[in-house]
Scaffold this motif. Sequence first.
Motif, short mmCIF file in Angstrom:
data_model
loop_
_atom_site.label_atom_id
_atom_site.label_comp_id
_atom_site.label_asym_id
_atom_site.label_seq_id
_atom_site.Cartn_x
_atom_site.Cartn_y
_atom_site.Cartn_z
N ILE A 34 0.86 -1.18 0.00
CA ILE A 34 0.00 0.00 0.00
C ILE A 34 0.89 1.22 0.00
O ILE A 34 1.85 1.30 0.79
N GLY A 35 0.62 2.16 -0.88
CA GLY A 35 1.50 3.32 -0.96
C GLY A 35 0.89 4.49 -1.71
O GLY A 35 -0.31 4.54 -1.99
N ILE A 36 1.75 5.44 -2.03
CA ILE A 36 1.39 6.66 -2.75
C ILE A 36 2.12 6.66 -4.07
O ILE A 36 3.31 6.31 -4.13
N SER A 37 1.44 7.05 -5.14
CA SER A 37 2.03 7.04 -6.47
C SER A 37 2.49 8.43 -6.88
O SER A 37 1.82 9.43 -6.61
N PHE A 38 3.67 8.47 -7.55
CA PHE A 38 4.21 9.70 -8.12
C PHE A 38 4.30 9.59 -9.64
O PHE A 38 5.11 10.26 -10.27
N LEU A 52 -0.69 10.74 -12.07
CA LEU A 52 -1.24 10.73 -10.72
C LEU A 52 -0.57 11.74 -9.82
O LEU A 52 -0.92 11.84 -8.64
N CYS A 53 0.40 12.47 -10.37
CA CYS A 53 1.15 13.43 -9.55
C CYS A 53 1.37 14.70 -10.37
O CYS A 53 2.21 14.72 -11.28
N ASP A 54 0.63 15.75 -10.05
CA ASP A 54 0.80 17.05 -10.70
C ASP A 54 1.75 17.96 -9.94
O ASP A 54 2.01 19.09 -10.37
N GLN A 55 2.29 17.49 -8.82
CA GLN A 55 3.07 18.36 -7.94
C GLN A 55 4.58 18.28 -8.22
O GLN A 55 5.27 19.30 -8.22
N PHE A 56 5.11 17.08 -8.45
CA PHE A 56 6.54 16.88 -8.64
C PHE A 56 6.81 16.47 -10.09
O PHE A 56 6.40 15.37 -10.49
N PRO A 57 7.49 17.29 -10.89
CA PRO A 57 7.89 16.86 -12.25
C PRO A 57 9.05 15.89 -12.15
O PRO A 57 10.23 16.27 -12.28
N MET A 58 8.74 14.62 -11.97
CA MET A 58 9.77 13.62 -11.72
C MET A 58 10.73 13.46 -12.89
O MET A 58 11.87 13.00 -12.71
N GLU A 59 10.31 13.85 -14.10
CA GLU A 59 11.21 13.73 -15.25
C GLU A 59 12.42 14.64 -15.12
O GLU A 59 13.43 14.43 -15.80
N ASN A 60 12.35 15.66 -14.25
CA ASN A 60 13.50 16.53 -14.05
C ASN A 60 14.59 15.89 -13.19
O ASN A 60 15.67 16.47 -13.04
N LEU A 61 14.31 14.72 -12.66
CA LEU A 61 15.30 14.04 -11.81
C LEU A 61 16.05 12.93 -12.54
O LEU A 61 16.94 12.31 -11.95
N ILE A 62 15.71 12.66 -13.78
CA ILE A 62 16.34 11.54 -14.47
C ILE A 62 17.30 12.06 -15.55
O ILE A 62 17.19 13.19 -16.02
N ASP A 63 18.23 11.22 -15.94
CA ASP A 63 19.23 11.55 -16.96
C ASP A 63 18.94 10.70 -18.19
O ASP A 63 19.67 9.77 -18.51
N ARG A 64 17.88 11.04 -18.89
CA ARG A 64 17.48 10.26 -20.06
C ARG A 64 18.47 10.42 -21.22
O ARG A 64 18.57 9.55 -22.08
N ASP A 65 19.22 11.53 -21.24
CA ASP A 65 20.16 11.80 -22.33
C ASP A 65 21.55 11.25 -22.06
O ASP A 65 22.46 11.47 -22.87
N TYR A 66 21.77 10.60 -20.94
CA TYR A 66 23.06 10.00 -20.59
C TYR A 66 24.18 11.04 -20.57
O TYR A 66 25.29 10.81 -21.05
N ASP A 67 23.90 12.17 -19.94
CA ASP A 67 24.95 13.17 -19.74
C ASP A 67 25.86 12.79 -18.59
O ASP A 67 27.05 13.17 -18.60
N TYR A 68 25.35 12.07 -17.60
CA TYR A 68 26.13 11.70 -16.43
C TYR A 68 26.21 10.18 -16.25
O TYR A 68 27.24 9.64 -15.87
#
Length: 835
Positions: A34-38, A52-68
Motif C-alpha cells: 500500500i503506498g502513494i504514487s508519483f 497521478l502526480c501534478d506536484q513533482f515533475p519527476m522527469e527533471n530528476l532523471i538523466d534520459r540523455d546519458y549526460d552523467y
Amino acid sequence: MNMCSLYGNDCESGEQPSHDSGDQDCSQVGLSFIGISFSVTTAMGNPYSYQLCDQFPMENLIDRDYDYVMSMDEDGWLVGGGYKSFDYSGKMPYIDSSHTELLRIGSLDPDYGGTTIEQVYDAMDSLTFPPFSIFPEYVKGGGGGGSGDNGSNSVPSGDVTLIVSVVDTYTGYGSYSTYEEFLTDLFNAMDAVGGGPCMDDEDTDPHVSMARGVKFKSLTHQQKYFYRVNLEVAVWQSMYPKGVVIGSKGYASFPPESKSKNKMYVGYGNLYFFFDRANITKAFLPNRDLTNNELGYATLYSSGNAAIYYQQTTTIGFNYNKGSGSKDNSNQEYYEHNPYGWNARMAKHDMTDGWDLPPGCDQEGETFLGIPLSRYSDSKLQSTRSFQDQFDFENLLDRNFTYMKKFGTNHGWLVGEVLGNSAGSIVDKDTAHIPLFYTGTLNPDMGGIDVKDLIKVVKTIDFGELYIKPAFVFQDDDSSIKLQFEADANSALGYLYNSLCQMLGISWNYESPYNSLGLYSNCAMHAAGDRAKYGCGPDNANTGGFCPQMTLAYRVAFQSEDHAAAYLQRSNNYVDYWRKLYPSGVAVGTSKFCPAGGCLALFLQRQDPLMIFAPNLAGSWVEFMGGTLAPTISPAPTYDGGCDDPRNSQLDKCFRRKHARKASAVAWDALGAVGQLSIFLLCFMASTLTISIFLARARSRKNDGESYLGFFIRDLKGEGRKRKKKLRKKIGRGMLDQVPARPGKSHKKKSKRSSAATDDSEEVTPRAGSKHRRRANSGERDSGERSRSRSKSKSKNESRSRSKSKSRSKSRSRSKARVADSTKDDSGDSRRQLV
C-alpha cells in the motif's frame, strides 16, 4: 550432471545462498504493498503511464540523455514517465512505476503466510484517513550493485533514491499525528481481517526508488548529477515549505486493463494498492476534500505558477551527502570509467546491473541478436505468438514455491509470469530466448548503429539452421537460474557468432571488423577478433563471449541449500529427457513461424523481437508486438529469378510490385487528414447550394399540384419551350389562333370554360398583372350557380394574387387563351369583375 561439471558449474550440492530471513511462518516473500504514487505522463515516456502526480515533475530528476550516467539495469529509470516500446537504450517498455511504500503486504497466498487481496480491501475500506502531505527531502545514491561483471577495472554500481517524508499534522490536543494514528488503525484492521505473517511489522521508510544498478561515467559525473537533481528538490521545497498533497485533476482506471470500465476522477490524497510495482489495482480515497490552502499548493505547478521559484532558488540548503552520492563524500574514492578495461567476457552480463561500455560508446543498449524461444499460453500475459513448440519450459519452474523463497528483483519467471501470482512479481509475457550477440544502443549519435543499417548487415550473412541442445540448469554467481545449451564452436550457431564478430564486433587488440556495406558500431559487447572457440564449454577457451544460455529468473533465493539442490536435480532430470529426445539438437520453430526451423531474431530488448531472419538467406520479415508485417527494409531479391521466384515474394521490392497501390489512392492519402476534410466540406457545400437553388426555383415556377420531381423533369425540357416562345413573337398577335397552345395550366382552364360556356359568352379584355375569369349571363344561369361561381372565383383569385410577379410566359399564355375566346363574339358586351 556430468555436463554441469564440464562447464565448471555446481548443480548438485545446492550451495547457493538461501537469503532466508528466519521467519518460519512466512515461506513466500511477496512484493505487494500500500503506498502513494508519483507516476507522471511525459512526451518521452510510455504513453500508457498514469498521471497521478501534478506536484513533482519527476522527469527533471532523471538523466534520459546519458549526460552523467553510463548504464543501469534493464529496467532503466523507474520514474519520469517510463519507456516507449522503441528506445535507443533498449530498456524494458514499462509504464512509470514511481511510488513510495507505506506498508509492505508481501505475499498474497495465505497458504504461505500471505494475505489475500480481498482481506487488504476489507481492511482499507474499514478505515478513514485525511489527505497526507508529502515533503521531498533529498536524492541520494548508494546500495545495490554487485554485478558479476564487476572487477578491478569496473566502476561501482548502486541505486538512485528520492527520500521523502509524510508531514505530521495534529488535531486538537492529540499527542499522535494523523499519520501515526492511521498506521495504528491500519495494523489493527489488517489483524482483524486475518492478515498473514508475511506482512511487515513496521511501516516502511518513505522513499522513491528511481533506478537500480546505476553506473556513472566517473565520480565527477556522479557529483554533478546529484547536485543538479538536488537543486531541483530544493525548488520543490521552496514551493511546498510544509509539504503538499499528491494527486491529479485527471482521470484513470484501476486496474489498468479495465480501461474505461472503472474510469474515475483521480483527485488528491489517494492511497493505492499495488499488486506489483507497475500494477495499481485499487484506489482508496481520503475522508475529506482539500482545503483552499491545500488545493492552492496542490495545483501550484500544474497551473503554471512555478517559474518564479526556479528563478529564485539557486542554492541547496540541505545536506544530501547521505550515501555514496555526490558532494564531498570522503568515504568514496575517486573513480573513472576506463573503456580500455573492457574485455570480451563482459558479454556474459548480469541484466540487473549496468554495463561497462567499450571505447567510443556513450550510451548503453540492451538490443541483441538471438534465438526466440517464447510460447503462447492462456495463463500468461502474452501478446506474442509461439516461436517454438519443441520445449515446454513450464516443467523447469517452481510456481508453487516448493523449493524457492523469493525473487531478488521485481521480476518473477522470465518465461512468463502468471496473472495474479501471489509473489506480486511483474506480470511479464513469455520472454524466453538465447542471447547470442549484444549489438548495444541503436543511437548512431552515441556510437551505436542505426537499426536500418544493422538489419542490412545481418541480411548479408548466410548461416545455416541454428540447432540447439540443452545441457543443464544451474544457478550462477549472481543467483540467477539459467538453462545452459551446448556451446559447439563448429555448429551453425558457432559459425554465425564468428560472422557477427567479424562484421559487427568492435575494434579490439588490433582486430577490426569488416563488412561489404561499411556499417559498424562502437557499442557492440563483442570484439571483432572474438570467436566461438574462445567461448564457454569443455572444448573452448572460456575467455570469449560465446556462451548460449537462457535465463529463467533473476536472483532467486531458496528456502535452504537442500531445497536448492532438490530443485536443480528435478530440473536437470527433465533436461536429460530433452537430451534423449533430441540427441543431435533441434532447430526450433512452429508450423506457422519459421517452419523449416533455426531462425535468428533481432530483439529491441528481451521482450520485443523486431526482425526475423531465416537461415540460408531464405528471407526476413518484421515480427513486432505480436504482429507480422511486410518487411520495410530489404535489399534486392535473394534468389535468382527476381520477383518471379515465389521465395522472393515477401521481399520488399517484390511485395511492393505485387501490391502496388493505385495512383488515385496515393494522391488521396497525400492530401492528409486536413486536405481530405477540406475536399469533403467543399463537396458538401456545393451539394447543399445546388439543392437550395433548385428548391427556390421550383417554388417560384412549379404549377399548382405539381410535384418537385415533375417540375424537375419538365424543367429539363426548358429549351423546347423557349424556341416556341420565339416562334410566337415572329408570327404576331393576329396569328395566335393558328399557333397551337402550349400544354399547361392556361390550356386546361380554357378548355373547361369553353365547354361550360354558351354561344352568348362574353368577351374578357386581358389586363397585365391581373387574374380574369369569364362570367355567364344572368339569364342563362340561376342565382345559386352564379353565387358558387363568385365564391370559387374569389378563392382562386386570392391565391393567385400572391404570385403577381410570375414569369412573362405564363401571363402571355393566359392572355392568348382569353383573346381566342373573345373572337367568337366581336359584338358582344365586355365586363370585368374585380374581386
